[in-house]
Motif scaffolding. Sequence first.
Motif, mmCIF file in Angstrom:
data_model
loop_
_atom_site.group_PDB
_atom_site.id
_atom_site.type_symbol
_atom_site.label_atom_id
_atom_site.label_comp_id
_atom_site.label_asym_id
_atom_site.label_seq_id
_atom_site.Cartn_x
_atom_site.Cartn_y
_atom_site.Cartn_z
ATOM 1 N N LEU B 20 0.807 -1.222 0.000
ATOM 2 C CA LEU B 20 0.000 0.000 0.000
ATOM 3 C C LEU B 20 0.836 1.266 0.000
ATOM 4 O O LEU B 20 0.365 2.321 -0.424
ATOM 5 N N ALA B 21 2.071 1.173 0.503
ATOM 6 C CA ALA B 21 2.864 2.396 0.702
ATOM 7 C C ALA B 21 3.020 3.212 -0.583
ATOM 8 O O ALA B 21 2.755 4.420 -0.579
ATOM 9 N N TRP B 80 10.525 -1.089 7.573
ATOM 10 C CA TRP B 80 9.493 -2.094 7.305
ATOM 11 C C TRP B 80 9.039 -2.752 8.607
ATOM 12 O O TRP B 80 7.834 -2.933 8.853
ATOM 13 N N VAL B 81 10.016 -3.093 9.468
ATOM 14 C CA VAL B 81 9.654 -3.711 10.752
ATOM 15 C C VAL B 81 8.787 -2.751 11.558
ATOM 16 O O VAL B 81 7.743 -3.139 12.101
ATOM 17 N N ALA B 82 9.205 -1.478 11.598
ATOM 18 C CA ALA B 82 8.428 -0.506 12.377
ATOM 19 C C ALA B 82 7.011 -0.396 11.814
ATOM 20 O O ALA B 82 6.027 -0.404 12.561
ATOM 21 N N LEU B 107 13.208 2.625 16.334
ATOM 22 C CA LEU B 107 13.548 1.948 15.071
ATOM 23 C C LEU B 107 13.623 2.964 13.935
ATOM 24 O O LEU B 107 14.544 2.933 13.110
ATOM 25 N N LEU B 108 12.654 3.873 13.901
ATOM 26 C CA LEU B 108 12.721 4.936 12.886
ATOM 27 C C LEU B 108 13.964 5.783 13.108
ATOM 28 O O LEU B 108 14.583 6.260 12.153
ATOM 29 N N GLY B 109 14.321 5.969 14.396
ATOM 30 C CA GLY B 109 15.544 6.708 14.707
ATOM 31 C C GLY B 109 16.761 6.005 14.127
ATOM 32 O O GLY B 109 17.663 6.656 13.608
ATOM 33 N N SER B 110 16.787 4.675 14.206
ATOM 34 C CA SER B 110 17.909 3.928 13.614
ATOM 35 C C SER B 110 17.978 4.184 12.119
ATOM 36 O O SER B 110 19.059 4.418 11.567
ATOM 37 N N ALA B 111 16.815 4.128 11.473
ATOM 38 C CA ALA B 111 16.801 4.348 10.026
ATOM 39 C C ALA B 111 17.361 5.721 9.704
ATOM 40 O O ALA B 111 18.177 5.887 8.788
ATOM 41 N N ARG B 112 16.955 6.722 10.496
ATOM 42 C CA ARG B 112 17.428 8.072 10.219
ATOM 43 C C ARG B 112 18.922 8.199 10.481
ATOM 44 O O ARG B 112 19.645 8.846 9.726
ATOM 45 N N MET B 232 8.305 5.948 1.510
ATOM 46 C CA MET B 232 6.865 5.745 1.346
ATOM 47 C C MET B 232 6.301 4.969 2.530
ATOM 48 O O MET B 232 5.212 5.273 3.031
ATOM 49 N N LEU B 233 7.055 3.951 2.976
ATOM 50 C CA LEU B 233 6.622 3.166 4.135
ATOM 51 C C LEU B 233 6.501 4.051 5.373
ATOM 52 O O LEU B 233 5.595 3.889 6.193
ATOM 53 N N LYS B 234 7.414 4.986 5.493
ATOM 54 C CA LYS B 234 7.403 5.851 6.664
ATOM 55 C C LYS B 234 6.171 6.746 6.654
ATOM 56 O O LYS B 234 5.541 6.943 7.695
ATOM 57 N N LEU B 235 5.815 7.246 5.465
ATOM 58 C CA LEU B 235 4.613 8.067 5.369
ATOM 59 C C LEU B 235 3.385 7.237 5.755
ATOM 60 O O LEU B 235 2.537 7.663 6.554
#
Lengths: 668, 318
Positions: B20-21, B80-82, B107-112, B232-235
């Motif tokens: 869906l992202a 994706w996990v988040a 987890l989003l912090g890790s990605a950033r 896109m996943l983050k949005l």
Amino acid sequence: MVVTALECVLALLVLAPLAIALGASARASIIVYGASLLLTLALAIIALLVLLGHGPAAAVTLPLGLPWLGAHFRIDALSAFFLLVINLGGAAASLFALGYGRHEEEPARILPFYPAYLAGMNIVLLAADAFSFLVAWEVMSLTSWALVIAHHREPENLRAGFVYLLMAGFGTLMLLLTFGLLAGGSGAYDFDTIRAAHPSTGIAALVLILALLGAGSKAGLVPLHAWLPLAHPAAPSHVSALMSGVMTKVAVYGFIRIVFDLVGAPAWWWSMPVLALGAASAVMGVLYALMQRDLKRVLAYSTIENIGIVFVALGLALAFKAHAMEAAAALAFTAALLHVFNHSLFKNLLFCGAGAVLAATGERDLEKLGGLIHRMPQTAFVVLIGATAISALPPLNGFVSEWLTFQAILLSPQLPSWGLKLMVPAVGALLALSAALAAACFVRVFGIAFLGRPRSDAAVAAHETDSNSLAAMYALAALCFVAGILPGLFIDGLAPVTQMVVGHPMPAQGSIEWLSIVPIAESRSSYNGLLVFVFMTVSGVLGAFAIHRLASDKIRRGPAWGCGYPDAGPRTQYSADSFAQPIRRVFGTLIFSARETGEMPPPGSTAPARLTVTLRDPVWDALYAPIAAFVAFAAERLNLLQFLTIRRYLSLVFGALVLLLLVLAIWP
Amino acid sequence: MAVIADFAFQGAQMLLVLLLAPLLTGFVRKVKARLMRRQGPSLLQPYRDLIRLLRKDVVLADNASWLFRAIPYLIFAATWVAASLVPTFRSGLMFSWTADLIAIIALLGSARFFLALAGMDVGTAFGGIGSSREVMIASLAEPAMLMIVFAIALIAGSTQLSTMAAFMNSPEVGLRVSLGLGLIALVIVAIAENARIPVDNPATHLELTMVHEAMVLEYSGRHLALIELSAMLKLLLYVSLIACLFAPWGIGGADANAGLLLLGVGAYAAKLAAGGFLLAVFETSIAKMRVFRVPEFLGAALMLALLATLLRFVSRSF
């Protein structure tokens, strides 16, 4: 157990004169560091056995020290935990030094003090009376001071040594007064007697303040931190690792021992100064770190931040304990201990990494590094693990202790006192801010030092560090990883300590399904480092697999995009200062009164444009500078006393005597 | 049997968010274009873009290290996990207790963290400018986000997303001041975190105004595809999070039957569409800010969130 531990410590002490006898040969460094490695490992194993309940927590009294007192030593759960932390750190630093020591120019200035320093820290933890404690504390301070000024030809190091000596003296004085108050008029300095005597409320409060000043100055709490960023980077890197990663933990131990164990039941407001200083240290420490260019100084300031986090958790534990919320107190206290353990791992690792960089390039200035990931790939890998861990990112260990601290904060609306209700949310916000800034700080450190293109010839010529140093760093990185994905086992290991200190352990985590951690109840909050790690690995591998099946596998190399401007030099990269500029502008203008002045040459001139940044340290300006000015002023005035005539001296003595007798006569 | 069903639901959730992202991003672009009286690309354009990127060769800068090549996978995995851990159509999924909301944010912090490192790897000025601004924005957005979590967790009595959604769905939640403050703050943070107008412009390639695009300027081919997909996943994650916390209607419980689950999927799609539409309207009606106005914008979110938390500390009824 305690006898074996003391024998190991004695062996460490014997190493010191042995090192003098061996002189500056290459063999000496191998013998001293090798023996230190074995002895600290032995001590760590003893501590682990006691912590896991396998050894009797025996006590001994030796006929040393004060004649009527003797020297008391014992290992209980609290000291066993800290012994484990200190000796794991000590073992890693010794292993690192086996390789790193070869780069040392003047080993004879370091080798005798190194084992004595380790021994001093160990005795502080083993001591069970105030006299031995203070003597060992002083041995620890003085040997580390000697190590700070080991490279005494650099004037910066001498200044660091001077400030360190002053602050260490101040800290010991505060602890001396603390124990004086605790012992009262009877002069019974052993911990058992002190624990049995319950001081009055006023005395207990005074003890708290003095312990906070004494232990806090050694731990580097703001505003007593001024010496720390000077002294920690000045020492050789393996000693920096010990000072930052390990010695600050001895100070935390001193604080816990006095405030949680010896004084007795806490009052609710005790947590307020602890929380305030902890939160201030956490934010100020990381902001200072973000403004620094010296790699080791960044790490030293980041220690202040982490000590702040530990003290915030300790403050919460005090608040919960005072309100008899035992489960919450156990949670907060476990968070503090786990952060102590975690910080000792990743700070040791990062200082070792800084040492490896220093040995390879001779540079500590971030602006002269860059691109090291190509020349020191293994060091870069382990330092990256350390940087991720210290930035509190899952699935590594730094995140677990911060997560537990946040969970403890979420329990604090149940605290009945209004002062705390208003204060804790602000502390929580500051903690969250410091966590985000820490990530920014370590992106900057790793990105500038290891990524990009080399900014100096030294960075171009760098080479990978030796295998002993790498082994030490890999071991620490592996521990960071294991503690991150299996936090439940580590929390269970801390249960005896929490049981002893706050009278209630955290719920057992080892038996929970899938090795999750659940501090209170599963519906409330849970975290599973192992599954997060497995999840991430599986999804990353799945993604990679799918893409490599579907997508083009071809890779071409080409020049980086420079907006059509070819061959942009490495100096056009973002530098450490420019990276920090936005954060300096957002936070620094308020806190450090940061000012940027641009200087443009007139049209036609070929002179370079210059941007000058000025920062002022608010703590130094507001606290230390006035004290120094006052001391100078008083010294000037008192100097007159040096030139009196003999008659005036005699009348001065006479007057003083009369005054003293009057005071004695009036004293009730 | 139950275990297999649990696995199936967890897997379905992971696939659902992944599929869906791009559609959500395409939908936002389409609505924005329509609002500007343009036709706009097809809704499926993001899928086509991703596939086209996958087919292209990777052009790596001469100086790029192994980390630069590993980072897209790391970012994708963490995001994706988040995104899979936020309840979408069904709560109480098999691994929902793996990580609570604080861990999802981390987890989003890790990605950033890794994305910012990627920006600095090649050693150009653009990557550095992007990374430096990204961490500045994050240093305000992350504490604001944590304070929002605190405020909501103190109302719901949990940081566990399934429990939080169940509580917000129950009648006892009522209208609360702190929830209102939290919602405003969460929207501001979501806008900043997703590099949307007015904080950053996802469509720009003008170096001085961009943050996210500057960091990923050196990426190409499959690496770029992964990074775009992660964005896109983050949005999608933030829209799902807002929906799950503030509009949890229709999310099926752990014991939901097929009809309820279908309803859950439908409700989720409707919520995504509503979220995407509101975002597009907001983006077309506001201009991008100067970089140093962003701290004020995010500072407002931080203050609102702190106020919400403080209200929860001093009173049970707010």
